[in-house]
Design a protein around this motif. Structure first.
Motif, PDB file in Angstrom:
ATOM      1  N   SER A  36       0.857  -1.184   0.000  1.00 46.93           N
ATOM      2  CA  SER A  36       0.000   0.000   0.000  1.00 46.93           C
ATOM      3  C   SER A  36       0.891   1.231   0.000  1.00 46.93           C
ATOM      4  O   SER A  36       2.069   1.161   0.372  1.00 46.93           O
ATOM      5  CB  SER A  36      -0.939   0.016   1.210  1.00 46.93           C
ATOM      6  N   ALA A  70      -0.999   4.397   9.647  1.00 51.78           N
ATOM      7  CA  ALA A  70      -1.696   5.563   9.099  1.00 51.78           C
ATOM      8  C   ALA A  70      -1.182   6.863   9.708  1.00 51.78           C
ATOM      9  O   ALA A  70      -1.346   7.938   9.115  1.00 51.78           O
ATOM     10  CB  ALA A  70      -3.201   5.436   9.339  1.00 51.78           C
ATOM     11  N   ASP A 123       1.314   5.626   0.567  1.00 51.09           N
ATOM     12  CA  ASP A 123       0.888   6.850   1.226  1.00 51.09           C
ATOM     13  C   ASP A 123       1.930   7.914   0.914  1.00 51.09           C
ATOM     14  O   ASP A 123       2.949   7.651   0.266  1.00 51.09           O
ATOM     15  CB  ASP A 123       0.758   6.617   2.738  1.00 51.09           C
TER      16      ASP A 123
END
Length: 506
Positions: A274, A305, A276
């Motif tokens: 993932s 996160a 970010d």
């Protein structure tokens, strides 16, 4: 670094438990040593040292050269039977280096894997003791009882100081679950679905030929070929998409920032990637194993996160994040472990909020500025623990005085002040005192010299020694410059003396 085990000598995850509570408020064959072929112009040329000189790990690292780049082409087969944790690793290491002395031979560290060929500047080297001629010679020594793992390569022609050379080494063998001197897993750790790679302190030699010395930082390229369907993750950034052919997929990663070998990694598993972004678009790449249990996954996902916010917070304190990327590798191996592998820390088990902050903090304190010798490890772990305290206070979880008091309570128990954390001993590198006495010393230093001088000193430390290494004495010199105070007595009291120091008044 944080790791857990139940046996003695492994303060690493017991340390994790302490840190989290504080933050929450509550006889291998040996061939003859290779030597250079006779060289009429070779007077004054020497053999590169077979150790870096570190007191704790005298056979780790080597002397006489500086590695500029490692290009590692790895072909890995995970265990066929998950109950038998053995894999197969074959590699081609292309090492570009510069001589720092006039060399007739040099060494690499390589543990448990067999070398099959060596080329020096494109010319094939011969195995065994030199008999003269125009080619180089190589030999391999593996003495696990004495932790000596040496690949010795004779050089013909000899290499003058300042000259570069490229050495290509082919090697391979069976992988397992190697242990460090305390009995903790490290290096290339075979897992049921792949591998978890965590090198601290000198485990890089378990998967590639290396100058395993923190002082010899280099750039890296990783080309990792694994069975189709597996994911391979390493430091830095991906270099193009993965390429699949005949049931095998090659993943390529490049780490462009200089990196100490103990911070390199190459995880293999059933990872989902993932993406970010952090401040200024900083790429953050996370790889989470699909075997992580749901309960642990929820906490891990929430912690990861927060990475952009954490980076922003630490940049506000200590300056710009020092590397090209960040992220995480979260493995589902049964041993709970965390290590600050550069740009992409490795977690096995839960990646808690405080642990993620700890490993992020190491990117400044430990990765950008690394210890010159392993005795200086408190400069890594004390700082990373102290940054946890700052974050917990920032989040409103626990005030700094409260966290400092809990650390002092821990150190008061069983006279844990007795350990000199500026020279804790090889098997106490990850003792709780290294983390908590180190953090407490930083808190006391801030109280002594004031916030302005403390932050100025921290930033000077990071800029003066960026992409390099330093010692406790170097740190003291920086803080004396920032504060314009003599701090010998302070550092002796808080790091070295076996007694409880006077507590700060503010």
């Amino acid at each position: 670094m944080i790791e857990t085990r139940s046996n003695q000598g492994n303060g690493r995850l017991r340390t994790l438990a302490i840190v989290v509570v504080l933050a929450a408020g509550g006889a291998g064959a040996v061939s003859g040593t290779a030597q250079a072929a006779p060289n009429p112009d070779g007077a004054g040329y020497v053999a590169g040292a077979s150790g870096s000189g570190d007191e704790y790990f005298p056979h780790a690292g080597n002397g006489g050269y500086d590695v500029l780049n490692y290009d590692l082409a790895l072909h890995y087969t995970p265990p066929a039977d998950p109950a038998v944790l053995e894999g197969n690793l074959n590699g081609v290491a292309t090492v570009t280096l510069r001589a720092t002395k006039d060399l007739q031979s040099l060494n690499f560290d390589l543990r448990g894997l067999d070398v099959t060929s060596v080329r020096v500047d494109g010319k094939a080297a011969k195995q065994g003791k030199s008999q003269g001629g125009n080619s180089a010679e190589w030999s391999q020594e593996q003495d696990d009882a004495n932790r000596i793992w040496e690949l010795t390569i004779g050089l013909q022609p000899n290499l003058k100081a300042g000259q570069k050379t490229t050495i290509v080494i082919e090697y391979g063998g069976t992988t397992g679950r190697p242990l460090d001197t305390t009995g903790a897993l490290y290096g290339w750790v075979t897992t049921a679905d792949g591998a978890m790679v965590v090198n601290e302190p000198e485990g890089a030699a378990t998967w590639y030929p290396v100058n395993d010395d923190p002082e010899d930082k280099a750039t890296y390229t990783f080309r990792i070929t694994v069975p189709e369907g597996k994911t391979a993750v390493a430091n830095g950034l991906p270099s193009g998409p993965p390429a699949t052919k005949a049931g095998w997929t090659t993943w390529t990663w490049k780490a462009s920032d200089p990196m100490a070998s103990y911070l390199s990694t190459a995880g293999v598993g059933d990872f989902a990637l993932s993406y970010d972004k952090g401040p200024r678009g900083l790429p953050i790449i996370n790889a989470i194993d699909d075997g992580v249990p749901d309960a642990e996954l929820a906490e891990t996902t929430a912690s990861l996160a927060l990475q952009p916010t954490m980076i922003e917070f630490l940049e506000g304190q200590f300056g710009r994040y020092p590397f090209e990327a960040f992220g995480a590798i979260v493995d589902d191996d049964t041993v709970e472990y965390a290590l600050e592998t550069q740009t992409r820390p490795v977690y096995s088990g839960i990646a808690s909020e405080s642990t993620v902050l700890h490993e992020l903090g190491h990117q400044w304190f430990g990765n950008s500025v690394s210890p010159s010798d392993w005795r200086d490890i408190w400069l890594n772990e004390g700082w990373a623990t102290y940054l946890e305290w700052l974050w917990a206070e920032h989040r409103g979880v626990a005030a700094m005085p409260q966290q400092f008091s809990k650390a002092v309570e821990y150190l008061d128990a069983e006279n844990r002040w007795a350990l000199n954390i500026a020279d804790p001993g090889r098997d106490n590198l990850f003792a709780g005192q290294v983390y908590l006495r180190g953090a407490a010393a930083l808190h006391a230093l801030r109280a002594k010299i004031g916030n302005k001088a403390f932050l100025a000193g921290a930033r000077l430390w990071l800029t003066r020694h960026n992409d390099s290494t330093a010692t406790t004495e170097d740190f003291e010199a920086v803080m004396e410059k920032a504060s314009r105070e003599h701090l010998d007595e302070f550092f002796d009291d808080w790091l070295r003396e076996p007694n409880r120091p006077d507590m700060p008044r503010r």
